[in-house]
Design an enzyme around this catalytic site. Structure first.
Site, PDB file in Angstrom:
ATOM      1  N   HIS A  71      50.133   1.186  35.872  1.00 47.36           N
ATOM      2  CA  HIS A  71      49.597   1.829  37.079  1.00 47.36           C
ATOM      3  C   HIS A  71      49.694   1.096  38.271  1.00 47.36           C
ATOM      4  CE1 HIS A  71      46.494   4.810  38.721  1.00 47.36           C
ATOM      5  NE2 HIS A  71      46.835   3.838  39.670  1.00 47.36           N
TER       6      HIS A  71
ATOM      7  N   ARG B  24      40.945   8.311  50.189  1.00 46.25           N
ATOM      8  CA  ARG B  24      39.736   7.890  50.280  1.00 46.25           C
ATOM      9  C   ARG B  24      39.674   6.417  50.117  1.00 46.25           C
ATOM     10  NH1 ARG B  24      39.022   6.802  44.966  1.00 46.25           N
ATOM     11  NH2 ARG B  24      40.111   8.472  43.663  1.00 46.25           N
TER      12      ARG B  24
HETATM   13  C1  MV4 Z   1      51.998  10.256  33.548  1.00 45.49           C
HETATM   14  C2  MV4 Z   1      52.281   9.331  32.504  1.00 45.49           C
HETATM   15  C3  MV4 Z   1      53.476   9.219  32.018  1.00 45.49           C
HETATM   16  N1  MV4 Z   1      54.465   9.944  32.461  1.00 45.49           N
HETATM   17  N2  MV4 Z   1      53.170  10.889  34.015  1.00 45.49           N
HETATM   18  C4  MV4 Z   1      47.338  10.109  33.868  1.00 45.49           C
HETATM   19  C5  MV4 Z   1      46.497  10.016  35.068  1.00 45.49           C
HETATM   20  C6  MV4 Z   1      47.182  10.734  36.060  1.00 45.49           C
HETATM   21  N3  MV4 Z   1      46.947  10.127  37.313  1.00 45.49           N
HETATM   22  C7  MV4 Z   1      48.761  10.532  35.928  1.00 45.49           C
HETATM   23  N4  MV4 Z   1      48.691   9.919  34.497  1.00 45.49           N
HETATM   24  C8  MV4 Z   1      49.736   9.797  33.765  1.00 45.49           C
HETATM   25  N5  MV4 Z   1      50.904  10.479  34.300  1.00 45.49           N
HETATM   26  C9  MV4 Z   1      54.199  10.812  33.453  1.00 45.49           C
HETATM   27  N6  MV4 Z   1      55.369  11.447  34.131  1.00 45.49           N
HETATM   28  C10 MV4 Z   1      51.007   8.776  32.052  1.00 45.49           C
HETATM   29  C11 MV4 Z   1      49.752   8.925  32.473  1.00 45.49           C
HETATM   30  C12 MV4 Z   1      48.631   8.290  32.080  1.00 45.49           C
HETATM   31  C13 MV4 Z   1      48.050   7.209  32.813  1.00 45.49           C
HETATM   32  C14 MV4 Z   1      48.405   6.848  34.166  1.00 45.49           C
HETATM   33  C15 MV4 Z   1      47.961   5.955  34.771  1.00 45.49           C
HETATM   34  C16 MV4 Z   1      46.901   5.208  34.095  1.00 45.49           C
HETATM   35  C17 MV4 Z   1      46.498   5.588  32.911  1.00 45.49           C
HETATM   36  C18 MV4 Z   1      47.083   6.300  32.150  1.00 45.49           C
HETATM   37  C19 MV4 Z   1      46.646   6.710  30.886  1.00 45.49           C
HETATM   38  C20 MV4 Z   1      47.423   7.630  30.325  1.00 45.49           C
HETATM   39  C21 MV4 Z   1      48.452   8.372  30.755  1.00 45.49           C
END
Ligand code: MV4
Length: 449
Positions: free
Chosen positions: A208, A291
């Protein structure tokens, strides 16, 4: 410039905003619930107004009470901080309708990014790379099947009104799609009163990475580089770094150029953060936060910028006064969120702080509204301090953070400091090679020992 700023928040971020106001010579108004009468932000502000009982919905989310407080004190601008009303477009609109300035983006941009489908459609049109998936909302299950077959399983069904991990369902194979589709829609309708959903290819091991943007009202947009926020547990960030161990300067420049030119075309103003999933060298935009963020200090440390000051100056109509080539990245910064929680179960541990001894020294910053004798109330977020360090290199920053955590004495409540120390000693964390799944596994392994 403003003659008085009302700070519509509490805790460390209220202090953070108050400090920026002091340095700009702007008087401040604190607002507080009855549970926060003895809070540090109330003590330090020039004026304070009680806006309601402990529950957030009756106080820090009480728009009428906050606007009344602004009116009776003669404030001409409101800084919302993060959380609470910071991404509430109706609040921003109401503030402006009362002739006050909302220190943030326009209500329209807040609304646009609050709808995750509109956010993605907008960013796609502006040339920002996305996760492969549906082009907007899914009309029906048949369309979901078509898109899933095109991008390949596993896929995620996400709620348009979701974000921050709420309202997501994985379909590992075609057999799971119908179930994921109906569960996601039912949950989205129940949680947000909006059952619009979209589909994305599921990335199995992303980082992330988010990009800090600042835009003035004269068409200037800059970025302050990225933060790596992969270390999260149940969508709660625990430790953040600037820059990301996964990126080099060239990759940062490339995504920064894409993002700033997109936001320039959009006419965006004030602070914003683009969130990306980063896997196999590819950036995939997922959401935008309109924000200031909790973890903004790591960016401030490596860029030597005061982001809250910039927000206030921009809201007052001042131009940035510099451009991208004037922004330099120096060293490495890490933030550890110190939560009043059991370090194994993460259960909140409200109580009275008997001893508070924050660390100090070169490159160490503690953002906290704690003091010895303070009672941590049970009504709000459990984050009681942020410890931020900066050093020339990542490994020196890690050593400095260990040293500062060792110095930090907080007695009376349990905190996650012991967990942070274990993370910092882990070889994989130290190598920088981790994904969004790393912390969850690390915590499970620690607790099994
Ligand atoms: C995802 C992903 C995998 N693939 N989208 C979780 C929070 C939201 N902001 C978006 N998230 C995710 N989207 C796709 N296409 C995995 C997550 C996700 C995640 C993302 C960022 C930080 C931690 C996370 C923990 C689990 C899943």
């Amino acid at each position: 410039m403003f003659s008085k700023i009302l700070i519509a928040n509490r805790g460390e971020i209220a202090l953070r905003i108050l400090r920026a106001c002091r340095e700009l010579g702007i008087p401040t108004v604190a607002v507080h619930s009855t549970a926060d009468s003895d809070a540090m932000h109330v003590r330090l502000a020039d004026e304070a107004v009680c806006i309601g009982p402990p529950a957030s919905r009756d106080s820090y989310l009480n728009v009428a009470a906050i606007l009344s407080a602004a009116t009776i004190t003669g404030a001409d601008a409101i800084h919302p901080g993060y959380g609470f009303l910071s991404e509430n477009a109706d609040f921003a609109e109401t503030v402006e309708a009362h002739g006050l300035t909302f220190i943030g983006p326009t209500a329209d941009h807040i609304r646009m990014m609050g709808d995750k489908i509109t956010a993605k459609t907008t960013m796609r049109a502006l040339g920002v790379p996305l996760v492969p998936g549906s082009d907007g909302a899914l009309e029906n299950l048949e369309q979901a099947r078509e898109v899933a077959d095109r991008v390949g399983y596993p896929v995620l069904i996400k709620a348009a009104a979701g974000g921050g991990g709420r309202g997501m369902k994985v379909a590992t194979t075609a057999d799971d799609l119908e179930e994921a589709w109906s569960v996601a829609r039912t949950e989205a309708r129940a949680a947000f009163g909006n059952d619009e959903v979209y589909l994305e290819k599921y990335l199995d091991r992303p980082r992330h990475i988010e990009l800090q943007i600042m835009a003035d009202t004269h068409g200037n947009v800059v970025h302050f580089g990225e933060r790596d926020c992969s270390l999260q547990r149940r969508h709660q960030k625990l430790l953040e770094e600037a820059g990301s161990p996964a990126l080099d300067a060239k990759q940062r420049d490339e995504i920064g150029e894409i993002a700033t030119s997109a936001l320039k075309k959009l006419g965006y103003r004030n602070a914003g953060t683009l969130e990306f999933l980063y896997q196999d060298g590819q950036f995939c935009f997922i959401e935008m936060n309109t924000r200031l963020q909790v973890e903004h200090p790591v960016t401030e440390m490596v860029c030597d910028v005061d982001l809250v000051r910039e927000q206030i100056r921009i809201a007052a109509g001042e131009p940035l006064g510099y451009d991208q080539k004037d922004i330099h990245f120096s060293g490495h910064a890490i933030e550890c969120r110190i939560n009043a929680e059991d370090p194994q179960t993460f259960m909140p541990t409200p109580g009275t702080i008997s001893v508070f001894h924050p660390p100090g020294g070169l490159g160490v910053c503690v953002d906290s509204a704690l003091y010895a004798g303070y009672r941590v109330p049970p009504y709000y977020d459990s984050m009681i301090a942020k410890l931020i360090v900066r050093a020339p290199t990542r490994l020196e920053a890690i050593q400095r953070m260990r040293r500062a955590l060792d110095e930090f004495v907080i007695e009376g409540v349990k905190t996650v400091i012991p967990l942070h120390l274990k993370i910092l000693d882990d070889p994989q964390f130290r190598s920088g090679d981790y994904t969004i799944h790393w912390l969850e596994k690390f915590v499970a392994a620690q607790n099994a020992e």
